[in-house]
Write an enzyme that holds these catalytic residues in place. Sequence first.
Site, PDB file in Angstrom:
ATOM      1  N   GLY A 212       0.825  -1.209   0.000  1.00 16.39           N
ATOM      2  CA  GLY A 212       0.000   0.000   0.000  1.00 16.39           C
ATOM      3  C   GLY A 212       0.851   1.247   0.000  1.00 16.39           C
ATOM      4  N   ASN A 213       0.221   2.368   0.237  1.00 16.10           N
ATOM      5  CA  ASN A 213       0.976   3.609   0.351  1.00 16.10           C
ATOM      6  C   ASN A 213       0.313   4.491   1.407  1.00 16.10           C
ATOM      7  OD1 ASN A 213      -0.986   5.485  -1.005  1.00 16.10           O
ATOM      8  ND2 ASN A 213      -0.620   4.042  -2.683  1.00 16.10           N
ATOM      9  N   ARG A 214       0.906   5.632   1.677  1.00 22.05           N
ATOM     10  CA  ARG A 214       0.495   6.419   2.847  1.00 22.05           C
ATOM     11  C   ARG A 214      -0.530   7.496   2.512  1.00 22.05           C
ATOM     12  NH1 ARG A 214       4.879   6.736   6.890  1.00 22.05           N
ATOM     13  NH2 ARG A 214       4.560   8.970   6.923  1.00 22.05           N
ATOM     14  N   SER A 215      -1.111   7.443   1.321  1.00 21.86           N
ATOM     15  CA  SER A 215      -2.088   8.491   0.978  1.00 21.86           C
ATOM     16  C   SER A 215      -3.342   8.371   1.864  1.00 21.86           C
ATOM     17  CB  SER A 215      -2.499   8.353  -0.488  1.00 21.86           C
ATOM     18  OG  SER A 215      -3.513   9.279  -0.779  1.00 21.86           O
TER      19      SER A 215
END
Length: 407
Positions: A212-215
């Site tokens: 995933g990512n931190r958005s």
Amino acid sequence: MSVVAKPKVVLGVSGGIAAYKACELLRRLTESGHDVRVVPTDSALHFVGEATWSALSGNPVSTEVWETVHEVPHVRIGQGADLVVVAPATADMLAKAAHGLADDLLTNTLLTARCPVVFAPAMHTEMWEHPATQENVATLRRRGAVVIEPAVGRLTGVDTGKGRLPDPAEIFEVCRRVLARGADARPDLAGRHVVVSAGGTREPLDPVRYLGNRSSGKQGYALARAAAARGARVTLVEANTGIPDPAGVDVVHVGTALQLREAVLKAVADADAVVMAAAVADFRPAVYASGKIKKKDDGGAPTVELVRNPDILAELAADRAVPGQVVVGFAAETDDVLANGREKLRRKGCDLLVVNEVGERKTFGSEENEAVVLASDGAETPVPYGPKEALAETVWDLVAPRLRATT
Ligand SMILES: Cc1cc2nc3c(=O)[nH]c(=O)nc-3n(C[C@H](O)[C@H](O)[C@H](O)COP(=O)(O)O)c2cc1C
């Protein structure tokens, strides 16, 4: 000491079961420093009585043009308003407003108001979907009113569907934004369909793990809310944000990059503009393990092979679903921010690229943002550090003049 006048808001309440929710909207408006005059219809008073409106607003309440006639209320209330919000707006009220009827104090007020007007309709799904109501809504929007899309959910009785009054906090948010744009700011996205993506995609590795990512999705939500307050029909394609659906916005929930691509491509089929604020994974695991990947006995770790995800932004820009559709991208960069941004704008072929620097405590999850909006014609618009909603307004300020002329 000069006293700053409170913004004057007229809260029109028409006769729907959701009239009780307008009490909460009224409370939010008064507590945030607005001078609110409630103008209910006769039908609304069947649901919530005059005493409640008067006590909560601290102002007299009337449904009639025949009371305090010397003050000419049928003209003065509308003329003096900075904002008129009708919540709930019944099918009947939308019809009267669209056709300019003036048989009570609220309908007279709507005709005399020269300030922004917001309608928050609430009714059964059949009433909302009826061509008569839809044409009335289209008429009101064409004339510059902001008509918030109803929410989907439980209606009166046992029915569920589209037609529910959005959460009062969400209606308040729309009012706040409309007021902040000022008396002369017309809803410049009225009649437009815009698509916004928000959040961060998750690429599953096995049933319990993902890449995933931190958005956080906050910037995309700010863009969606701002567009709705400027009169647009908004489709928000969100990935993994956990943020409640904004008022008046059609939300499509997705998880992965491929799902986001499918939802966005479907939504842009009739869109005037698309803003890709979501952080879409560039890669996904080549293989999805149907069972949880176990630790190896020899102490080693598995190797995860990745494959490329499609470049949705480049695809949208290269193959526009509607001629003249405005395509906006976001680029989160960690170094050489502007140079990388200019190169990305050229490579992707979009009209605008919002470039921001990311890092610890910067951009992701924060309420603030700082960016430069690069345009394909070479223009660069710096947006100083501030709330994400300010950046959202700048993006729409730049999109609006680029929209194709409508017939
Ligand atoms: C219990 C009840 C609930 C109602 N709820 C709604 C509603 O949610 N939306 C709507 O458009 N009309 C609703 N109506 C019908 C309106 O009250 C009716 O159309 C009325 O004429 C509206 O008057 P007004 O627009 O002047 O307030 C409801 C009526 C009743 C009796």
